[in-house]
Design a protein around this motif. Structure first.
Motif, PDB file in Angstrom:
ATOM      1  N   SER A  59      73.197 -46.306  53.224  1.00 61.42           N
ATOM      2  CA  SER A  59      74.226 -47.333  52.864  1.00 61.42           C
ATOM      3  C   SER A  59      75.371 -47.623  53.792  1.00 61.42           C
ATOM      4  CB  SER A  59      74.855 -47.043  51.555  1.00 61.42           C
ATOM      5  OG  SER A  59      76.108 -47.645  51.407  1.00 61.42           O
TER       6      SER A  59
ATOM      7  N   TYR B 125      65.265 -50.028  38.640  1.00 61.22           N
ATOM      8  CA  TYR B 125      66.006 -49.250  39.633  1.00 61.22           C
ATOM      9  C   TYR B 125      65.149 -48.272  40.436  1.00 61.22           C
ATOM     10  CZ  TYR B 125      69.973 -51.317  37.266  1.00 61.22           C
ATOM     11  OH  TYR B 125      70.868 -52.224  36.747  1.00 61.22           O
TER      12      TYR B 125
ATOM     13  N   GLN C 296      66.601 -47.247  44.080  1.00 64.04           N
ATOM     14  CA  GLN C 296      67.730 -46.330  43.940  1.00 64.04           C
ATOM     15  C   GLN C 296      67.240 -44.910  43.632  1.00 64.04           C
ATOM     16  OE1 GLN C 296      67.386 -49.304  42.452  1.00 64.04           O
ATOM     17  NE2 GLN C 296      69.017 -50.505  43.400  1.00 64.04           N
TER      18      GLN C 296
ATOM     19  N   TRP D 111      73.338 -54.417  35.908  1.00 62.04           N
ATOM     20  CA  TRP D 111      73.003 -54.959  37.227  1.00 62.04           C
ATOM     21  C   TRP D 111      74.092 -55.907  37.714  1.00 62.04           C
ATOM     22  CZ3 TRP D 111      69.388 -54.440  41.046  1.00 62.04           C
ATOM     23  CH2 TRP D 111      69.325 -55.472  41.992  1.00 62.04           C
TER      24      TRP D 111
ATOM     25  N   PRO E 163      74.629 -53.234  45.700  1.00 66.39           N
ATOM     26  CA  PRO E 163      73.587 -52.204  45.726  1.00 66.39           C
ATOM     27  C   PRO E 163      74.115 -50.781  45.763  1.00 66.39           C
ATOM     28  CG  PRO E 163      72.922 -54.028  47.100  1.00 66.39           C
ATOM     29  CD  PRO E 163      74.346 -54.295  46.698  1.00 66.39           C
TER      30      PRO E 163
ATOM     31  N   HIS F  17      74.963 -49.976  42.257  1.00 67.13           N
ATOM     32  CA  HIS F  17      73.728 -49.669  41.526  1.00 67.13           C
ATOM     33  C   HIS F  17      73.286 -48.232  41.794  1.00 67.13           C
ATOM     34  CE1 HIS F  17      72.716 -54.242  41.845  1.00 67.13           C
ATOM     35  NE2 HIS F  17      73.474 -53.999  40.802  1.00 67.13           N
ATOM     36  N   LEU F  18      73.345 -47.834  43.061  1.00 67.17           N
ATOM     37  CA  LEU F  18      72.934 -46.477  43.420  1.00 67.17           C
ATOM     38  C   LEU F  18      73.797 -45.443  42.707  1.00 67.17           C
ATOM     39  CD1 LEU F  18      71.217 -44.559  45.219  1.00 67.17           C
ATOM     40  CD2 LEU F  18      73.039 -44.754  46.935  1.00 67.17           C
ATOM     41  N   ARG F  19      75.089 -45.652  42.716  1.00 71.57           N
ATOM     42  CA  ARG F  19      75.993 -44.691  42.094  1.00 71.57           C
ATOM     43  C   ARG F  19      75.804 -44.628  40.584  1.00 71.57           C
ATOM     44  NH1 ARG F  19      80.330 -46.503  46.458  1.00 71.57           N
ATOM     45  NH2 ARG F  19      80.631 -44.526  47.569  1.00 71.57           N
TER      46      ARG F  19
ATOM     47  N   ALA G  71      73.938 -39.175  45.847  1.00 66.86           N
ATOM     48  CA  ALA G  71      74.258 -40.576  46.135  1.00 66.86           C
ATOM     49  C   ALA G  71      75.325 -40.680  47.221  1.00 66.86           C
ATOM     50  CB  ALA G  71      74.727 -41.278  44.864  1.00 66.86           C
TER      51      ALA G  71
ATOM     52  N   ASP H 126      68.726 -54.004  47.764  1.00 66.06           N
ATOM     53  CA  ASP H 126      68.886 -52.600  47.390  1.00 66.06           C
ATOM     54  C   ASP H 126      69.173 -51.787  48.641  1.00 66.06           C
ATOM     55  OD1 ASP H 126      66.197 -51.014  48.278  1.00 66.06           O
ATOM     56  OD2 ASP H 126      65.774 -53.103  47.817  1.00 66.06           O
ATOM     57  N   VAL H 127      69.664 -50.571  48.457  1.00 69.12           N
ATOM     58  CA  VAL H 127      70.100 -49.780  49.600  1.00 69.12           C
ATOM     59  C   VAL H 127      68.955 -49.343  50.509  1.00 69.12           C
ATOM     60  CG1 VAL H 127      72.243 -48.969  48.558  1.00 69.12           C
ATOM     61  CG2 VAL H 127      70.124 -47.710  48.116  1.00 69.12           C
TER      62      VAL H 127
END
Length: 340
Positions: free
Chosen positions: A39, A85, A88, A163, A168, A171-173, A185, A323-324
């Motif tokens: 990221s 997800y 992620q 969402w 992104p 979202h990951l976190r 993360a 996304d990441v």
């Protein structure tokens, strides 16, 4: 850095984009499998949610999800189904047992890491019977699944992760918070920040001061669709992470907002909004006639990047994913293209 766009519109597009997944890809390969760790300097680290704080010795805890529901979930889930997800989860080192169809077909950055994951149907209409046979201990969904949450909850604890209004990295976190992987993360994001710095360093000497970049997308989920992008979605890695310059006209148009699905333009507007020194091009081949019409037009042929052979045709399955994991792979691809 946050994405300057309406993420709800992106979510709607993302579901629509499932219809065109599997269409022909661009000419340049993506080298998606190279995406090291992941990221960019996204947002500040969020404070731990109330949910993540009450693990008990029995192996469960109470999580307050995006709908405000308090759900008892496993502290360390092992059999997870997700409707949205998957990238992620892969970034966090977790492979679910089941995922929605579009997650298994539309993300080039993780395609070599999803073997063995069962297809549980469309994201907005999960196959309940298939989900039941997989015997999950946790189901992870987005807000557009809210009408099926009650039914899914009869199979396993079901958590809704928002969402909309998150980038992104958010979202990951959020997914990490649900899965008890917040440290992982943050480590991933730190590694991505380092990767981003290295990528910018590699471009020194290959990109001249003052050079401008643009993103053009031909085709999509509507006929005769032609778009340009600023710093959102397919342009995020170029303009936000790598810090490349867009033209003043695109920047001004982008900053007006209402660009969640890019800036829709006509063929006649190409000279005005696609006049950058270099262009990244995404073509969706569900509208082949229109792609040919654009690429064979004099308006296209007279663009500076086209005349100087500085158009980079990139893979929609990599560059149109939000996304990441895709961001990390896009960095590899951009460096490869701009330094060759």
């Amino acid at each position: 850095m946050f994405i300057r766009k309406n993420v709800m519109l992106l979510a709607a597009f993302f579901l629509a984009a499932v219809l065109i997944t599997g269409c022909g890809k661009g000419e340049e390969g993506s080298n998606a499998g190279q995406s090291a760790l992941p990221s960019s300097s996204a947002a500040e680290s969020p404070s731990p949610s109330e949910s993540a704080q009450s693990a008990d010795p029995s192996g469960t805890r109470i999580y307050k999800d995006a709908l405000g529901r308090e759900v008892e979930i496993p502290t360390h889930p092992e059999r997870i189904i997700t409707s949205q997800y998957l990238p992620q989860m892969i970034a966090l080192g977790i492979k679910p047992i089941g995922a929605a169809t579009h997650l298994l077909t539309g993300f080039d950055a993780i395609k070599d890491q999803i073997g063995g994951i069962e297809d549980v149907g469309p994201a907005n209409e999960l196959n309940i019977e298939k989900a039941l046979t997989l015997q999950p201990d946790l189901i992870l969904v987005a807000e557009w699944n809210k009408d099926s949450v009650e039914q899914l909850s009869k199979i396993a604890p079901t958590v809704v992760v928002q969402w909309a209004d998150k980038d992104p990295f958010g979202h990951l976190r959020e997914v990490a918070d649900v899965l008890g992987k917040t440290d992982e993360a943050e480590q991933w994001i730190q590694a991505y920040e380092k990767k981003s710095e290295e990528a910018r360093s590699k471009l020194v000497g290959h990109v001249a001061d003052g050079e401008t970049f643009g993103v053009v997308v031909i085709g999509g989920y509507e006929n005769r669709q032609l778009r340009v992008y600023g710093s959102g979605n397919v342009g995020y890695t170029l303009f936000e992470t790598l810090g490349l310059s867009m033209t003043d006209r695109v920047k001004a148009a982008w900053e007006k907002g209402d660009n969640g699905q890019g800036l829709a333009i006509s063929l006649e507007q190409l000279p005005e909004l696609a006049s950058a020194d270099r262009l990244f091009l995404v073509t969706f081949h569900n509208d082949e006639d229109f792609v040919k019409e654009v690429e064979q037009s004099k308006l296209w042929a007279n663009l500076p990047a086209v005349k100087n052979d500085k158009v980079y045709t990139v893979d929609d399955g990599l560059w149109f994913s939000y996304d990441v994991m895709s961001f990390a792979a896009q960095l590899d691809d951009a460096v490869r293209l701009l330094t060759r």
